[in-house]
Design a protein around this motif. Sequence first.
Motif, PDB file in Angstrom:
ATOM      1  N   LEU A  19       0.858  -1.187   0.000  1.00  0.00           N
ATOM      2  CA  LEU A  19       0.000   0.000   0.000  1.00  0.00           C
ATOM      3  C   LEU A  19       0.895   1.237   0.000  1.00  0.00           C
ATOM      4  O   LEU A  19       1.924   1.257   0.686  1.00  0.00           O
ATOM      5  CB  LEU A  19      -0.913   0.020   1.227  1.00  0.00           C
ATOM      6  CG  LEU A  19      -2.187  -0.826   1.098  1.00  0.00           C
ATOM      7  CD1 LEU A  19      -1.882  -2.306   1.230  1.00  0.00           C
ATOM      8  CD2 LEU A  19      -3.220  -0.419   2.135  1.00  0.00           C
ATOM      9  N   GLU A  20       0.511   2.241  -0.780  1.00  0.00           N
ATOM     10  CA  GLU A  20       1.289   3.476  -0.830  1.00  0.00           C
ATOM     11  C   GLU A  20       0.350   4.654  -1.022  1.00  0.00           C
ATOM     12  O   GLU A  20      -0.831   4.472  -1.319  1.00  0.00           O
ATOM     13  CB  GLU A  20       2.320   3.403  -1.958  1.00  0.00           C
ATOM     14  CG  GLU A  20       1.682   3.071  -3.291  1.00  0.00           C
ATOM     15  CD  GLU A  20       2.686   2.835  -4.411  1.00  0.00           C
ATOM     16  OE1 GLU A  20       3.828   2.466  -4.119  1.00  0.00           O
ATOM     17  OE2 GLU A  20       2.290   3.041  -5.564  1.00  0.00           O
ATOM     18  N   GLN A  21       0.919   5.856  -0.886  1.00  0.00           N
ATOM     19  CA  GLN A  21       0.067   7.044  -0.994  1.00  0.00           C
ATOM     20  C   GLN A  21      -0.389   7.257  -2.431  1.00  0.00           C
ATOM     21  O   GLN A  21       0.392   7.105  -3.366  1.00  0.00           O
ATOM     22  CB  GLN A  21       0.829   8.265  -0.493  1.00  0.00           C
ATOM     23  CG  GLN A  21      -0.122   9.444  -0.309  1.00  0.00           C
ATOM     24  CD  GLN A  21       0.559  10.648   0.296  1.00  0.00           C
ATOM     25  OE1 GLN A  21       1.369  10.510   1.214  1.00  0.00           O
ATOM     26  NE2 GLN A  21       0.228  11.817  -0.218  1.00  0.00           N
ATOM     27  N   LEU A  22      -1.667   7.577  -2.574  1.00  0.00           N
ATOM     28  CA  LEU A  22      -2.192   7.901  -3.899  1.00  0.00           C
ATOM     29  C   LEU A  22      -3.311   8.926  -3.735  1.00  0.00           C
ATOM     30  O   LEU A  22      -3.739   9.214  -2.616  1.00  0.00           O
ATOM     31  CB  LEU A  22      -2.702   6.639  -4.619  1.00  0.00           C
ATOM     32  CG  LEU A  22      -3.448   5.562  -3.811  1.00  0.00           C
ATOM     33  CD1 LEU A  22      -4.908   5.930  -3.680  1.00  0.00           C
ATOM     34  CD2 LEU A  22      -3.330   4.218  -4.488  1.00  0.00           C
ATOM     35  N   ASN A  23      -3.756   9.487  -4.852  1.00  0.00           N
ATOM     36  CA  ASN A  23      -4.879  10.426  -4.802  1.00  0.00           C
ATOM     37  C   ASN A  23      -6.126   9.737  -5.320  1.00  0.00           C
ATOM     38  O   ASN A  23      -6.057   8.960  -6.272  1.00  0.00           O
ATOM     39  CB  ASN A  23      -4.604  11.655  -5.671  1.00  0.00           C
ATOM     40  CG  ASN A  23      -3.565  12.557  -5.033  1.00  0.00           C
ATOM     41  OD1 ASN A  23      -3.428  12.580  -3.804  1.00  0.00           O
ATOM     42  ND2 ASN A  23      -2.816  13.278  -5.842  1.00  0.00           N
ATOM     43  N   ILE A  24      -7.250   9.993  -4.678  1.00  0.00           N
ATOM     44  CA  ILE A  24      -8.522   9.420  -5.143  1.00  0.00           C
ATOM     45  C   ILE A  24      -9.547  10.542  -5.299  1.00  0.00           C
ATOM     46  O   ILE A  24      -9.360  11.642  -4.756  1.00  0.00           O
ATOM     47  CB  ILE A  24      -9.081   8.381  -4.141  1.00  0.00           C
ATOM     48  CG1 ILE A  24      -9.188   8.985  -2.728  1.00  0.00           C
ATOM     49  CG2 ILE A  24      -8.225   7.115  -4.145  1.00  0.00           C
ATOM     50  CD1 ILE A  24     -10.012   8.155  -1.774  1.00  0.00           C
TER      51      ILE A  24
END
Length: 355
Positions: A19-24
């Motif tokens: 899991l890693e940082q992303l934009n949603i």
Amino acid sequence: MVETTEVKAFGNEAADAQLEQLNIKRRKTTPHDVEIDILFCGVCHSDLHTARSEWGPTMYPCVPGHEIVGKVKSVGGHVSKFKVGDMVGVGCIVDSCRECEYCKDDLEQYCEPGMTGTYNAPDTHLKDSPTFGGYSESIVVDENYVLRIPENLDLAAAAPLLCAGITTYSPLHHWQVGPGKKVGVVGIGGLGHMAIKIAKAMGAHVVAFTTSESKFAEAKRLGADEVVLSKDAEQMAAFKGKLHFMLDAVSAEHDVNAYLRLLRVDGSLALVGAPEHPLPVSAFSLIVGRKSFAGSAIGGIKETQEMLDFCGKHNIVADIEMIDMQNINEAYERLLKGDVKYRFVIDMASLKGQN
Ligand code: NAP
Ligand code: ZN
Ligand code: ZN
């Protein structure tokens, strides 16, 4: 066209990816919506099962998290139940058909066309996207699927009530656990430790079953009257035919026949644990003693509010270990080893502070 905004989240792009940082994208509040600034989110073993496609193919990106608590940031024009600043929660359900017999009966978790899960479900508003859960800065949810958190409860420690709490409260209530009943709880993880606390508050005599020696000593502190190390055949044999009801919250393969043997005549064992592979049940485990082997999924919205109020009244929250969002992958590895006492809760400030 639904209007959207971008928010920061944590998720993965494939079953074997970290899991890693992303934009949603989140929809902007529509008239019946509540926008929630997420403060804490519990880490359920179902998050791990889903992120890794253990229950069948997951829709990626996957942003788990269905033990959400936070503060209302804005409300749509027709919202009547909540106002800006309220402390609220969101569990495993963010929508359902509202028309089938189960929805009408406050059993949205068994909605006929299917409830909309908080994550990994087709989003009924944003058609090209799955729903994204609580590992994120904020969420927008129809007010009818938002819960009120009792003021006396610590907010971070109350987060796990939204799944672990209701998933154990609902079957304990359904199978009429209370004074005079001997209840077994199998697997003392996030769900199991809540089951001990809730069954005890309901007035039952509670017997905890664990594979972990370290939890053997602690289960009594959680409220168990007796504790059994399930690997010890002699300790198990002492409970043969003694229990009215058992709640099995184990996340991996194990021998359920060993527990069915501990039920009294007409006793029931309900599974809430959802291991990846089937659990073989011997016919004689059920035939001898007219026993029932059952299952139960989370709980409806009305019952979730009832459970929260019950926990408020009895001062029940989870025992938690707070983590930063960035430590989620390590937390999943520890979850697999049963190494958490008893629920990880993500402090969402750790995500908000990141660019
Ligand atoms: P968890 O915190 O990881 O706890 C699971 C516990 O199961 C462990 O702490 C351990 O307890 C026991 N365990 C793990 N591996 C085992 C093994 N190989 N053999 C025997 N015991 C083992 O998980 P959770 O968040 O409580 O969730 C438990 C399960 O319930 C998961 O499968 C989850 O997906 C499912 N779930 C179902 C629902 C529903 O609606 N039915 C809702 C939420 C979660 P001990 O150390 O005490 O042995
Ligand atoms: Zn859960
Ligand atoms: Zn329905």
